[in-house]
Design a protein around this motif. Structure first.
Motif, PDB file in Angstrom:
ATOM      1  N   UNK A 104      23.020  46.413  12.182  1.00 29.42           N
ATOM      2  CA  UNK A 104      23.536  46.036  10.923  1.00 29.42           C
ATOM      3  C   UNK A 104      23.357  46.673   9.714  1.00 29.42           C
ATOM      4  N   UNK A 105      22.088  46.953   9.575  1.00 34.10           N
ATOM      5  CA  UNK A 105      21.786  47.771   8.404  1.00 34.10           C
ATOM      6  C   UNK A 105      22.358  49.220   8.358  1.00 34.10           C
ATOM      7  N   UNK A 106      22.203  49.764   9.422  1.00 36.87           N
ATOM      8  CA  UNK A 106      22.782  51.087   9.479  1.00 36.87           C
ATOM      9  C   UNK A 106      24.265  51.090   9.425  1.00 36.87           C
ATOM     10  N   UNK A 107      25.061  49.945   9.846  1.00 35.66           N
ATOM     11  CA  UNK A 107      26.262  49.769   9.722  1.00 35.66           C
ATOM     12  C   UNK A 107      26.603  49.545   8.364  1.00 35.66           C
ATOM     13  N   UNK A 108      25.913  48.686   7.587  1.00 38.52           N
ATOM     14  CA  UNK A 108      26.268  48.567   6.238  1.00 38.52           C
ATOM     15  C   UNK A 108      26.281  49.685   5.439  1.00 38.52           C
ATOM     16  N   UNK A 109      25.208  50.539   5.701  1.00 34.46           N
ATOM     17  CA  UNK A 109      25.131  51.866   4.833  1.00 34.46           C
ATOM     18  C   UNK A 109      26.057  52.833   5.159  1.00 34.46           C
ATOM     19  N   UNK A 110      26.513  52.777   6.349  1.00 30.56           N
ATOM     20  CA  UNK A 110      27.560  53.654   6.806  1.00 30.56           C
ATOM     21  C   UNK A 110      28.884  53.082   5.995  1.00 30.56           C
ATOM     22  N   UNK A 111      29.300  51.991   6.126  1.00 29.68           N
ATOM     23  CA  UNK A 111      30.367  51.427   5.392  1.00 29.68           C
ATOM     24  C   UNK A 111      30.289  51.744   3.926  1.00 29.68           C
ATOM     25  N   UNK A 112      29.179  51.557   3.435  1.00 27.98           N
ATOM     26  CA  UNK A 112      29.250  52.017   1.814  1.00 27.98           C
ATOM     27  C   UNK A 112      29.328  53.439   1.578  1.00 27.98           C
ATOM     28  N   UNK A 113      28.749  54.304   2.361  1.00 30.41           N
ATOM     29  CA  UNK A 113      29.079  55.738   2.384  1.00 30.41           C
ATOM     30  C   UNK A 113      30.489  56.160   2.537  1.00 30.41           C
ATOM     31  N   UNK A 114      31.052  55.390   3.720  1.00 30.02           N
ATOM     32  CA  UNK A 114      32.504  55.514   3.950  1.00 30.02           C
ATOM     33  C   UNK A 114      33.504  55.480   2.694  1.00 30.02           C
ATOM     34  N   UNK A 115      33.081  54.317   2.149  1.00 29.56           N
ATOM     35  CA  UNK A 115      33.825  53.695   0.752  1.00 29.56           C
ATOM     36  C   UNK A 115      33.703  54.810  -0.323  1.00 29.56           C
ATOM     37  N   UNK A 116      32.439  55.586  -0.349  1.00 28.98           N
ATOM     38  CA  UNK A 116      32.316  56.453  -1.316  1.00 28.98           C
ATOM     39  C   UNK A 116      33.188  57.709  -0.865  1.00 28.98           C
ATOM     40  N   UNK A 117      32.717  58.083  -0.004  1.00 27.47           N
ATOM     41  CA  UNK A 117      33.160  59.441   0.508  1.00 27.47           C
ATOM     42  C   UNK A 117      34.666  59.565   0.819  1.00 27.47           C
ATOM     43  N   UNK A 118      34.970  58.573   1.558  1.00 31.69           N
ATOM     44  CA  UNK A 118      36.623  58.707   2.002  1.00 31.69           C
ATOM     45  C   UNK A 118      37.505  57.836   1.067  1.00 31.69           C
TER      46      UNK A 118
END
Length: 162
Positions: free
Chosen positions: A79-93
């Motif tokens: 879950x933690x890795x998923x949330x961090x990834x979704x945060x990164x996708x929000x900013x980068x994409x």
């Protein structure tokens, strides 16, 4: 948020990124600067700037997609890795789609009230570019609304950890 909600969002984002990657690849694999010039005479350097940033968006979306696939395959679900990834996708994409760092185009925030597309170019561009952005914009907007939670949640966690 529960694991099942985050996992469901990861699946949704993975599908969105897969569709976005396919659209960006299709456009980039079939479009050159000469094609854009033939379609509409304009500022060649501006066209290059736009295509350059579309390539960056493609790379960001591919990286996000790869990460989503890895996280969704992992057992147990991280879950933690998923949330961090979704945060990164929000900013980068997502944020880069609406407001690129190279300022090749911009988002008209008032468009939400008018029902028109929000992506506007600083100069006239060929219809093929406008069409690609119009086709992608709705899904980018939908995912942005879904992922805005991670923006505020991540910042709150960072402030609380200090």
């Amino acid at each position: 948020m529960g694991n099942s909600i985050v996992k469901s969002q990861m699946e949704d984002v993975k599908n969105f990124l897969g569709n976005s990657v396919a659209a960006f690849e299709d456009f980039l694999n079939n479009t050159t600067i000469k094609d854009l010039e033939a379609e509409k005479q304009g500022n060649v350097n501006y066209y290059k700037s736009i295509l350059s940033h579309v390539r960056k968006l493609l790379v960001y979306c591919e990286e996000g997609l790869d990460t989503c696939v890895i996280i969704l395959k992992s057992e147990p679900f991280q879950k933690g890795a998923a949330e961090k990834t979704l945060y990164r996708i929000y900013h980068q994409c997502i944020e880069e789609f609406f407001s690129p760092k190279n300022d090749a185009w911009f988002e008209n925030s008032r468009s939400a009230y008018t029902g028109k597309n929000s992506i506007h170019f600083h100069e006239e561009v060929p219809d093929s570019l406008k069409t690609m952005f119009r086709q992608l914009e709705g899904d980018f907007q939908r995912i942005r609304e879904e992922l805005e939670y991670y923006e505020t949640d991540y910042r709150t966690k960072m402030i609380q950890s200090k």
